[in-house]
Scaffold this motif. Structure first.
Motif, PDB file in Angstrom:
ATOM      1  N   ASP A 176      30.734  57.030  51.408  1.00 25.37           N
ATOM      2  CA  ASP A 176      30.483  57.399  50.015  1.00 25.37           C
ATOM      3  C   ASP A 176      31.387  58.537  49.547  1.00 25.37           C
ATOM      4  O   ASP A 176      31.931  58.492  48.461  1.00 25.37           O
ATOM      5  CB  ASP A 176      29.027  57.846  49.858  1.00 25.37           C
ATOM      6  N   SER A 274      26.171  74.525  55.080  1.00 29.91           N
ATOM      7  CA  SER A 274      24.918  74.782  54.375  1.00 29.91           C
ATOM      8  C   SER A 274      23.773  74.014  55.019  1.00 29.91           C
ATOM      9  O   SER A 274      23.945  72.943  55.583  1.00 29.91           O
ATOM     10  CB  SER A 274      25.051  74.390  52.918  1.00 29.91           C
TER      11      SER A 274
ATOM     12  N   ALA B 105      26.026  59.530  46.180  1.00 29.07           N
ATOM     13  CA  ALA B 105      27.309  60.052  46.673  1.00 29.07           C
ATOM     14  C   ALA B 105      27.664  61.396  46.056  1.00 29.07           C
ATOM     15  O   ALA B 105      28.793  61.622  45.645  1.00 29.07           O
ATOM     16  CB  ALA B 105      28.439  59.042  46.441  1.00 29.07           C
ATOM     17  N   LEU B 106      26.678  62.295  46.016  1.00 28.29           N
ATOM     18  CA  LEU B 106      26.974  63.665  45.599  1.00 28.29           C
ATOM     19  C   LEU B 106      27.339  64.453  46.847  1.00 28.29           C
ATOM     20  O   LEU B 106      26.852  64.164  47.930  1.00 28.29           O
ATOM     21  CB  LEU B 106      25.747  64.287  44.931  1.00 28.29           C
ATOM     22  N   LEU B 107      28.203  65.448  46.671  1.00 29.41           N
ATOM     23  CA  LEU B 107      28.554  66.277  47.815  1.00 29.41           C
ATOM     24  C   LEU B 107      27.459  67.320  48.012  1.00 29.41           C
ATOM     25  O   LEU B 107      27.207  68.127  47.113  1.00 29.41           O
ATOM     26  CB  LEU B 107      29.915  66.955  47.585  1.00 29.41           C
ATOM     27  N   PRO B 108      26.791  67.299  49.178  1.00 26.61           N
ATOM     28  CA  PRO B 108      25.597  68.133  49.348  1.00 26.61           C
ATOM     29  C   PRO B 108      25.884  69.634  49.371  1.00 26.61           C
ATOM     30  O   PRO B 108      24.968  70.424  49.193  1.00 26.61           O
ATOM     31  CB  PRO B 108      25.012  67.669  50.685  1.00 26.61           C
ATOM     32  N   TRP B 109      27.161  70.010  49.613  1.00 28.94           N
ATOM     33  CA  TRP B 109      27.466  71.442  49.667  1.00 28.94           C
ATOM     34  C   TRP B 109      27.892  71.977  48.303  1.00 28.94           C
ATOM     35  O   TRP B 109      28.264  73.128  48.191  1.00 28.94           O
ATOM     36  CB  TRP B 109      28.543  71.719  50.711  1.00 28.94           C
ATOM     37  N   LYS B 110      27.856  71.125  47.290  1.00 31.71           N
ATOM     38  CA  LYS B 110      28.218  71.581  45.944  1.00 31.71           C
ATOM     39  C   LYS B 110      27.009  71.462  45.022  1.00 31.71           C
ATOM     40  O   LYS B 110      26.233  70.514  45.133  1.00 31.71           O
ATOM     41  CB  LYS B 110      29.355  70.714  45.386  1.00 31.71           C
ATOM     42  N   ARG B 152      21.555  72.541  44.304  1.00 34.64           N
ATOM     43  CA  ARG B 152      22.270  71.598  45.163  1.00 34.64           C
ATOM     44  C   ARG B 152      21.490  70.291  45.250  1.00 34.64           C
ATOM     45  O   ARG B 152      20.280  70.283  45.046  1.00 34.64           O
ATOM     46  CB  ARG B 152      22.421  72.210  46.554  1.00 34.64           C
ATOM     47  N   ALA B 154      20.172  68.653  47.554  1.00 31.91           N
ATOM     48  CA  ALA B 154      18.965  68.638  48.378  1.00 31.91           C
ATOM     49  C   ALA B 154      17.754  69.202  47.630  1.00 31.91           C
ATOM     50  O   ALA B 154      16.618  68.912  47.978  1.00 31.91           O
ATOM     51  CB  ALA B 154      19.194  69.419  49.666  1.00 31.91           C
ATOM     52  N   GLN B 155      18.030  70.020  46.600  1.00 35.54           N
ATOM     53  CA  GLN B 155      16.927  70.611  45.844  1.00 35.54           C
ATOM     54  C   GLN B 155      16.514  69.731  44.663  1.00 35.54           C
ATOM     55  O   GLN B 155      15.635  70.105  43.899  1.00 35.54           O
ATOM     56  CB  GLN B 155      17.338  71.985  45.314  1.00 35.54           C
TER      57      GLN B 155
END
Lengths: 278, 280
Positions: A176, A274, B105-110, B152, B154-155
């Motif tokens: 992805d 993170s 497909a989001l970048l989890p660290w952004k 982020r 995850a939140q």
């Protein structure tokens, strides 16, 4: 009314603090009991006058000088334990830093390029199984000096898990994320910094953690052979002078420092990679 | 049974337009070559999409819907035939055909806004930073996420993540928006909310949408035309259903329309009688 209200607020707060303290105490009780039992068993087996090893009480008595003054320096290799440990840590720091730089670099290379993986992976797989000390003679032959040889042994011990884990991290980047990079036509640089590096960070830190553990294992053995100031040679010197109690204290120091190194890398990892990353 | 036969006569299959077409899938076949032999996924696909159309694709799993859209996106290339966007042959992925991926497909660290910013910055690097930030802000406001801009992934809940993904896709003003089962993983209420939002965004931005769905009601509510795929291997377009409801569409009124149920039964019949899945 007000008094009641304040009491109502105050009480749960104090209770919460007491609960917290009790929880910490509860967690500390089992390891405390285990340590006491361990010391008791040790004392039992070593209290006879013919015992080969010193009892815990005797160990502390004999090494009291070492424990209370870890910074003394009588010249030569006769230095306090902190100075010895510090010398060992210095070697580990240099060797491990080199291993991290080379390991992450080679790891990214072999992870990103199939050709490089095919070419280099067999070499890595063979060399990583070589025990650290087996490198020492080669290292001495190449460098002719004790200090760079010891550092090389650390380097060559720590580098393989870093390479292998980094490469795995790069290969595990979710399709992805790569698709996002493709559709946005990210440049190689942008891809490297915004996707590849952060995505493989957890794997890189797993490699670094294994690497630092192995370095610390290797340095003691290497220093035993090369001599000089350092916790490894301290142990070897104590053995040659039959100061078994000194060895026991040194072992304790090595264990604690090793644990701290592991925690340090883990902490740095949780800071960089993170916690949200799954 | 009666309803079905009646509908069949009423439904028109779309005629390929003779005028300059916006997006054209021409005689496309796709065969995956594996060590166990060749797997023909899609065969002989022809579809013409007009600018501003909302197209939904429906079909059983494994019928090659995703493969078809991946060829429009440029992640895959057809074994035979070609896909043309404004008469240009599609050969690789590009931001003019932005995809909203199945797993967001989001970048989890952004953070949400950094995820959108990445897209804006990648597509128009020369714009001044303030302008890019404004675009990000507007895109997030459009999907109602101004408050959560600094969170982020995850939140965020599944629905919010999907909103960020849509905001990211629209922030770069694509010619075609490709959505691969965007609401599949969401609960019914969030799903309906997002459908309405997507319709509004589509109306406001006049973007062409291609969307895969498994939900007939969703397709009937959203699409101008519904592309129904036959089963794989060698799947093809079985039928293209015109969805005649006037816009703007109101879900409640749509549900009361007898025509809605006719079309619904017609699609059900297509999927579960005429092209029933063997292993169901």
């Amino acid at each position: 009314m007000t008094a009641q209200a304040t009491r109502g607020v105050g009480r749960p707060q104090t209770n919460a603090i007491i609960d917290q303290v009790l929880k910490v105490l509860q967690r500390m009780i089992p390891p405390a009991i285990a340590i006491v039992l361990f010391l008791l068993v040790w004392q039992m087996f070593t209290s006879s006058p013919t015992a080969n090893l010193p009892s815990p009480i005797k160990t502390v008595q004999e090494t009291w000088e070492l424990i209370i003054d870890p910074l003394y320096d009588n010249g030569g290799t006769d230095k306090g334990l902190f100075i010895q440990i510090w010398a060992s840590l210095g070697r580990v720091a240099i060797g491990f830093t080199l291993a991290a730089i080379v390991g992450i670099g080679l790891g990214i290379l072999t992870g990103a390029s199939r050709l490089m993986h095919l070419a280099l992976d067999p070499i890595f797989q063979v060399l990583r199984t070589v025990p650290p000390l087996a490198w020492l003679p080669i290292s001495l032959a190449a460098f002719q000096q004790a200090q760079p040889s010891a550092i090389f042994v650390i380097f060559v011990t720590a580098v393989w898990p870093i390479i292998i884990n980094t490469a795995e991290g790069v290969r595990q980047i979710p399709q992805d994320y790569n698709n996002v990079a493709k559709v946005l036509r990210l440049s190689k640089m942008q891809y490297f910094f915004t996707i590849l590096l952060p995505a493989s960070m957890p794997y890189i830190f797993t490699g670094l953690r294994i690497g630092i553990g192995l370095s610390w294992l290797a340095i003691v053995a290497a220093e035993m052979l090369i001599g000089g100031v350092g916790i490894g040679f301290f142990i070897w010197d104590a053995w040659n002078n039959s100061r078994i109690s000194d060895i026991i204290i040194a072992l304790l120091y090595i264990g604690i420092v090793g644990l701290m190194l592991d925690k340090l890398v883990n902490w740095a990892g949780s800071f960089v990679a993170s916690a949200d990353q799954k | 049974m009666q309803a079905i036969t009646m509908t069949q006569t009423e439904v028109k299959t779309s005629q390929p337009t003779t005028q300059q077409s916006f997006l054209e899938i021409r005689d496309v076949s796709k065969t995956f070559v594996t060590s166990k032999g060749d797997f023909p996924i899609l065969e002989n696909i022809n579809l013409t999409v007009n600018e501003g159309d909302f197209i939904c694709l429906i079909g059983h799993s494994g019928c090659g819907k995703s493969t078809l859209l991946n060829m429009v996106a440029g992640f895959l290339s057809p074994t035979e035939g070609e896909v043309l966007l404004e008469s240009q042959r599609i050969v690789d992925p590009g931001p003019d055909r932005m995809m909203v991926f199945q797993n967001y497909a989001l970048l989890p660290w952004k953070s949400a806004s950094d995820n959108v910013y990445l897209a804006v910055d990648a597509v128009s690097p020369k714009k001044p930073k303030a302008e890019k930030l404004q675009i990000v802000h507007d895109a997030l406001a459009m999907v109602g996420l101004t408050e959560a801009a600094n969170k982020r992934p995850a939140q965020l809940s599944g629905g919010m993540k999907q909103r960020v993904a849509i905001a990211r896709a629209l922030s770069i003003c694509p010619k075609v928006l490709i959505l691969d089962e965007p609401f599949g993983a969401l609960d019914a209420i969030t799903k309906e909310e997002l459908q309405e939002e997507l319709l509004k965004i589509w109306t406001d931005n006049q973007v062409t949408v291609l969307m895969i769905t498994h939900d007939i009601d969703e397709a009937l509510f959203l699409a101008d035309r519904l592309v129904m795929m036959t089963n794989g291997p060698s799947a093809t377009i079985g039928e293209v259903l015109e969805i005649p409801f006037a816009r703007p569409r109101d879900r409640t009124r749509l549900m009361e329309d007898p025509k809605f149920y006719e079309l619904r039964n017609y699609v059900l019949d297509f999927l579960f009688h005429r092209f029933a899945h063997d292993d169901d």
